[in-house]
Design a protein around this motif. Structure first.
Motif, PDB file in Angstrom:
ATOM      1  N   ARG A   1      13.355  21.152  50.668  1.00 39.72           N
ATOM      2  CA  ARG A   1      14.673  20.580  50.354  1.00 39.72           C
ATOM      3  C   ARG A   1      14.557  19.732  49.084  1.00 39.72           C
ATOM      4  O   ARG A   1      14.961  20.148  48.022  1.00 39.72           O
ATOM      5  CB  ARG A   1      15.203  19.782  51.563  1.00 39.72           C
ATOM      6  N   ASP A   2      13.902  18.577  49.155  1.00 39.28           N
ATOM      7  CA  ASP A   2      13.789  17.761  47.945  1.00 39.28           C
ATOM      8  C   ASP A   2      12.898  18.480  46.932  1.00 39.28           C
ATOM      9  O   ASP A   2      13.185  18.505  45.730  1.00 39.28           O
ATOM     10  CB  ASP A   2      13.216  16.379  48.279  1.00 39.28           C
ATOM     11  N   GLY A   3      11.816  19.094  47.434  1.00 37.33           N
ATOM     12  CA  GLY A   3      10.912  19.833  46.539  1.00 37.33           C
ATOM     13  C   GLY A   3      11.666  20.915  45.802  1.00 37.33           C
ATOM     14  O   GLY A   3      11.487  21.128  44.603  1.00 37.33           O
TER      15      GLY A   3
ATOM     16  N   VAL B   1      10.637   6.284  55.596  1.00 38.22           N
ATOM     17  CA  VAL B   1      10.746   6.061  54.146  1.00 38.22           C
ATOM     18  C   VAL B   1      10.639   7.382  53.397  1.00 38.22           C
ATOM     19  O   VAL B   1      10.056   8.345  53.881  1.00 38.22           O
ATOM     20  CB  VAL B   1       9.676   5.061  53.637  1.00 38.22           C
ATOM     21  N   HIS B   2      11.225   7.364  52.208  1.00 36.48           N
ATOM     22  CA  HIS B   2      11.338   8.574  51.380  1.00 36.48           C
ATOM     23  C   HIS B   2      11.216   8.080  49.941  1.00 36.48           C
ATOM     24  O   HIS B   2      12.164   7.514  49.398  1.00 36.48           O
ATOM     25  CB  HIS B   2      12.705   9.208  51.673  1.00 36.48           C
ATOM     26  N   CYS B   3      10.037   8.210  49.364  1.00 39.98           N
ATOM     27  CA  CYS B   3       9.805   7.572  48.061  1.00 39.98           C
ATOM     28  C   CYS B   3       9.631   8.588  46.944  1.00 39.98           C
ATOM     29  O   CYS B   3       8.931   9.592  47.103  1.00 39.98           O
ATOM     30  CB  CYS B   3       8.563   6.688  48.146  1.00 39.98           C
ATOM     31  N   HIS B   4      10.237   8.277  45.829  1.00 39.24           N
ATOM     32  CA  HIS B   4      10.082   9.119  44.627  1.00 39.24           C
ATOM     33  C   HIS B   4       9.061   8.488  43.680  1.00 39.24           C
ATOM     34  O   HIS B   4       8.823   7.283  43.705  1.00 39.24           O
ATOM     35  CB  HIS B   4      11.442   9.341  43.965  1.00 39.24           C
ATOM     36  N   ASN B   5       8.506   9.346  42.827  1.00 38.79           N
ATOM     37  CA  ASN B   5       7.288   8.966  42.112  1.00 38.79           C
ATOM     38  C   ASN B   5       7.505   8.607  40.645  1.00 38.79           C
ATOM     39  O   ASN B   5       6.581   8.726  39.842  1.00 38.79           O
ATOM     40  CB  ASN B   5       6.293  10.133  42.223  1.00 38.79           C
TER      41      ASN B   5
ATOM     42  N   GLY C   1       8.796  13.785  41.306  1.00 36.88           N
ATOM     43  CA  GLY C   1       8.380  14.239  42.632  1.00 36.88           C
ATOM     44  C   GLY C   1       8.512  13.196  43.726  1.00 36.88           C
ATOM     45  O   GLY C   1       8.946  12.061  43.502  1.00 36.88           O
ATOM     46  N   ASN C   2       8.128  13.632  44.931  1.00 35.17           N
ATOM     47  CA  ASN C   2       8.150  12.765  46.118  1.00 35.17           C
ATOM     48  C   ASN C   2       6.723  12.336  46.421  1.00 35.17           C
ATOM     49  O   ASN C   2       5.768  12.826  45.806  1.00 35.17           O
ATOM     50  CB  ASN C   2       8.677  13.548  47.323  1.00 35.17           C
ATOM     51  N   ALA C   3       6.581  11.482  47.431  1.00 33.57           N
ATOM     52  CA  ALA C   3       5.239  11.103  47.881  1.00 33.57           C
ATOM     53  C   ALA C   3       4.518  12.368  48.332  1.00 33.57           C
ATOM     54  O   ALA C   3       5.106  13.223  48.994  1.00 33.57           O
ATOM     55  CB  ALA C   3       5.345  10.122  49.035  1.00 33.57           C
TER      56      ALA C   3
HETATM   57 ZN    ZN Z   1      14.785  12.412  47.497  1.00 32.73          ZN
END
Ligand code: ZN
Ligand code: KIV
Length: 514
Positions: A13-15, A201-205, A237-239
């Motif tokens: 999804r986020d990827g 949690v949902h962290c972006h990089n 990107g995401n974690a």
């Molecule tokens: Zn996101």
């Protein structure tokens, strides 16, 4: 007492929101099966209302996966939630994930909604989702830039409305670990009913802090982390899943929780996601980069040979390095191929697709003596591309390249089944081949990226080519693999070109753009 840390994978999804990283239904099923073997707890399979194709892909994942909860994203509108439910309802375990932004900057500029309207929409969405399932996640988009009092009010209200997971995204990658950890703790301590939900949690990089921020949150009571294979995701990107999982596992002495992840499947997932999306993994990437366990320098090697722990804090085999090096070859038959594919989690719904893969396998084995798992993944991608019946296909090609002469390429392409010949010269053989394609197609695309990777070692390795094309602001990736890298290059170009020329419109969940 160690708590369970829920691993929520959002690679699909986020990827997938990374420009060019879109995945087909068949690719999503393949990744979902790999994630099931990895034993993630939740697979976020997509945003079902984005397009009919997205809906079908989420539905197919929901119908395939047995051992993980399958999740679909929805905004707060009724239609979004209903569509998510329709896509998910056949899964043995499913979750509806609904979200709305809570920061002033998003509410004013994007949503054009007053805080009270946002609060009302959030409550309504959670209640509607709860009519469909007891497993409802609510995300406060841009939570790390939200006003604390308003955020706490929203969180309390959605828990009262039935949300079982509260996700607090650092949507723009703005947080820093100490502050973000304290923020999670304060929220848990302030919201009176916080014990009724799992905090996530949902962290972006964007500042390179996604994993650090997520781990700081874990130390402050978050018990779900949202992450992606190879750290794929919007912008930077995401974690990264593999980094989070291995940090918690390696530093058991520090983190008060454990996961159920089968870490030996990590490399498999990493390679698969990279092959399918065309996003290569940098060599020095933690855990899954080619150098992550290569103790190159003489001093280190000596130390490692004498006593492994001198320079190694994890064992390469624990994350799946080397474990899948079973080799097939020229003499391997259908059974051997079927068995190995099954071990890799690949089974074809249509026998014709297996037979097609077997033909490709034999053809490859004639040119390359040892066939590795990575080769098999590339072969399966090839089969999926051909099963997708792309409208522009390569029929044949001839490329001439000689010292002192201008390279030339002649190609036969089939467009909707009708063959056309085309030819061109170029600065090099790839350039000549791409010019030949363009002489015929006149697509007006801009080549943004071209990269070749050897899939395995040795000069007989297949080359895996990724191209990124852009037209009118739209970016797509294409992949192709072959032992002949010019053929691989043309396959990759055509794969991307088909996506540009015959797009399937889909809506972005956060920006709303099509
Ligand atoms: Zn996101
Ligand atoms: O980054 C974000 O805020 C998101 C939400 C939709 C969860 O991806």
């Amino acid at each position: 007492m160690t708590d369970r840390l829920i691993i929520f994978d959002t690679t699909m999804r986020d990827g997938e929101q990374s420009p060019g990283a879109s995945m087909t239904k068949a690719e999503k099923i393949r990744i979902a099966k790999a994630l099931e073997r990895l034993k993630v707890d939740v697979i976020e399979a997509g945003f079902p209302i984005a397009s009919p194709g997205d809906f079908e892909a989420v539905q197919a994942v929901a119908r395939t996966i047995k051992d993980c909860t399958v999740c679909g994203l929805s905004r707060t509108g009724d239609a979004d939630i209903d569509r998510a439910y329709e896509a998910l309802k056949d899964a043995p375990s499913y979750r509806i994930h609904t979200f709305i932004a809570t920061s002033p900057i998003h509410m004013v500029n994007k949503l054009k909604m007053a805080p009270d309207e946002v609060l009302e929409a959030a409550i309504r969405a959670v209640k509607r989702a709860r009519n469909y399932t007891n497993d409802v996640e609510f995300s406060c988009e841009d939570s790390s830039r939200s006003e604390f009092e308003f955020l706490a009010k929203v969180v309390e209200a959605v828990i009262a409305a039935g949300a079982t997971t509260i996700n607090l995204p650092d949507t723009v990658g703005y947080a820093v670990p100490e502050q973000y950890g304290a923020f999670i703790r304060r929220l848990r301590e302030t919201v009176p009913n916080s014990d009724k939900a799992v905090f996530s949690v949902h962290c972006h990089n964007d500042l390179g802090l996604a994993v650090g921020n997520s781990l700081a949150a874990v130390m402050n009571g978050a018990r779900q982390v949202e992450c992606t294979i190879n750290g794929l995701g919007e912008r930077a990107g995401n974690a990264s899943l593999e980094e989070l999982v291995m940090a918690v596992r390696t530093r058991k002495d520090y983190f008060p929780c454990e996961t159920r992840i089968e870490t030996t499947e990590i490399m498999n997932c990493s390679r698969l996601v990279s092959t399918i999306t065309g996003f290569p993994v940098q060599p020095n990437k933690a855990i899954v980069g080619a150098n992550a366990f290569a103790h190159e320098s003489g001093i280190h090697q000596d130390g490692v040979l004498k006593h492994r722990e001198t320079y190694e804090i994890m064992r390469a085999q624990d994350v799946g390095w080397n474990s899948n090096r079973i080799v097939l070859g020229k003499l391997s038959g259908r059974n051997a191929l079927r068995t190995r594919l099954k071990e890799l989690g690949i089974e074809f719904a249509q026998e014709a697709d297996f037979i097609d893969t077997f033909k490709r396998f034999k053809d490859l084995a004639d040119r390359k003596t040892e066939i590795y798992d990575e080769d098999l993944q590339a072969l399966v991608s090839d089969t999926e591309i051909s099963a997708a019946n792309e409208r522009v296909q390569l029929v044949a090609m001839r490329v001439a390249s000689e010292t002192g002469k201008t390279p030339q390429a002649e190609l036969t392409l089939a467009i909707d089944g009708v063959e056309h010949r085309t030819a061109s010269e170029g600065d090099g053989p790839v350039d000549a081949a791409y010019r030949a394609v363009e002489a015929l197609m006149k697509s007006g695309v801009r080549l943004q990226l071209y990269s070749v990777n050897a899939i395995t070692t040795g000069t007989d390795s297949q080359g895996e080519v990724t191209v990124r094309l852009e037209r009118a602001g739209r970016i797509v990736n294409g992949q192709g693999a072959d032992t002949d890298i010019i053929v691989a290059s043309v396959k990759a170009y055509l794969n991307a070109l088909n996506k540009v020329l015959y797009p399937t419109p889909r809506e972005h969940p956060q920006t709303g753009q099509v």
